[in-house]
Write a protein that holds these residues in place. Structure first.
Motif, mmCIF file in Angstrom:
data_model
loop_
_atom_site.group_PDB
_atom_site.id
_atom_site.type_symbol
_atom_site.label_atom_id
_atom_site.label_comp_id
_atom_site.label_asym_id
_atom_site.label_seq_id
_atom_site.Cartn_x
_atom_site.Cartn_y
_atom_site.Cartn_z
ATOM 1 N N GLY A 97 27.523 45.444 4.661
ATOM 2 C CA GLY A 97 28.228 44.359 3.971
ATOM 3 C C GLY A 97 28.552 43.203 4.898
ATOM 4 O O GLY A 97 28.409 42.030 4.527
ATOM 5 N N VAL A 98 28.973 43.513 6.128
ATOM 6 C CA VAL A 98 29.259 42.461 7.102
ATOM 7 C C VAL A 98 27.970 41.696 7.428
ATOM 8 O O VAL A 98 27.969 40.460 7.507
ATOM 9 C CB VAL A 98 29.914 43.044 8.374
ATOM 10 C CG1 VAL A 98 29.958 42.019 9.503
ATOM 11 C CG2 VAL A 98 31.318 43.554 8.062
ATOM 12 N N GLY A 99 26.866 42.432 7.578
ATOM 13 C CA GLY A 99 25.582 41.767 7.843
ATOM 14 C C GLY A 99 25.155 40.858 6.707
ATOM 15 O O GLY A 99 24.726 39.714 6.927
ATOM 16 N N ILE A 100 25.287 41.339 5.482
ATOM 17 C CA ILE A 100 24.932 40.522 4.313
ATOM 18 C C ILE A 100 25.844 39.299 4.226
ATOM 19 O O ILE A 100 25.395 38.186 3.958
ATOM 20 C CB ILE A 100 25.009 41.361 3.016
ATOM 21 C CG1 ILE A 100 23.937 42.452 3.012
ATOM 22 C CG2 ILE A 100 24.898 40.480 1.771
ATOM 23 C CD1 ILE A 100 22.509 41.969 3.024
ATOM 24 N N GLY A 101 27.135 39.500 4.472
ATOM 25 C CA GLY A 101 28.072 38.384 4.445
ATOM 26 C C GLY A 101 27.705 37.309 5.461
ATOM 27 O O GLY A 101 27.779 36.108 5.168
ATOM 28 N N ALA A 102 27.292 37.739 6.632
ATOM 29 C CA ALA A 102 26.890 36.775 7.659
ATOM 30 C C ALA A 102 25.644 36.005 7.244
ATOM 31 O O ALA A 102 25.554 34.793 7.441
ATOM 32 C CB ALA A 102 26.665 37.494 8.985
ATOM 33 N N VAL A 103 24.688 36.698 6.638
ATOM 34 C CA VAL A 103 23.447 36.048 6.199
ATOM 35 C C VAL A 103 23.717 35.040 5.086
ATOM 36 O O VAL A 103 23.007 34.031 4.968
ATOM 37 C CB VAL A 103 22.409 37.108 5.754
ATOM 38 C CG1 VAL A 103 21.222 36.481 5.052
ATOM 39 C CG2 VAL A 103 21.945 37.919 6.954
#
Length: 158
Positions: A97-103
């Motif tokens: 989720g953190v990775g998707i949020g950053a993208v």
């Protein structure tokens, strides 16, 4: 033990529950609609097949991530109990989720229909342009995927 078929089936179920949770959040005012956003990468916003394409691709992506999660479970030795799988799945979901949020912050550069006045307004990092609840919602939705996937995968393979 690693099971490709178990990962795909559990990934389908995890994606389904994540998607149901996403639409439940939409009813409560959150702007999460991944099938629409994914569908808009392939078809015009007025296309009748928008949601069909978006859902199909969303579930394929869910299966791919499920395989990755299952491989990580196997590599770290987390396949000994459903409890251990649930913890690992939820943690991986949070990281996911953190990775998707950053993208999401660079979405206008990656998505052909994202930008001011386009089909999708730029979400900003972690969807912050869509409201204060979006960053947490993104992480929680992926934690739901990870936790549900892990428990179902454990039930199928242990």
């Amino acid at each position: 033990m690693f099971s490709l078929s178990g990962a795909i089936l559990a990934g389908f179920i995890g994606t389904a529950l994540m998607t149901i949770s996403m639409y439940s959040g939409k009813i409560m005012g959150l702007s999460m609609d991944m099938p629409r956003a994914i569908g808009l990468m392939f078809v015009d916003k007025d296309s009748k097949g928008l949601y069909a394409v978006g859902l199909i691709v969303h579930f394929i992506i869910g299966a791919v991530f499920a395989i990755v999660y299952a491989l990580i479970f196997w590599l770290v030795g987390a396949t000994q109990s459903i409890g251990m799988l649930a913890i690992w799945g939820t943690v991986l979901g949070a990281v996911h989720g953190v990775g998707i949020g950053a993208v999401m912050g660079v979405m206008p550069q990656l998505h052909p229909r994202t930008g001011p006045g386009m089909a999708i307004e730029p979400p900003g990092y972690f969807g912050k342009n869509y409201g204060m609840a979006m960053p947490l919602g993104i992480v929680i939705m992926h934690m739901i995927f990870g936790g549900v996937f892990a428990v179902v995968y454990g039930l199928l393979t242990l």
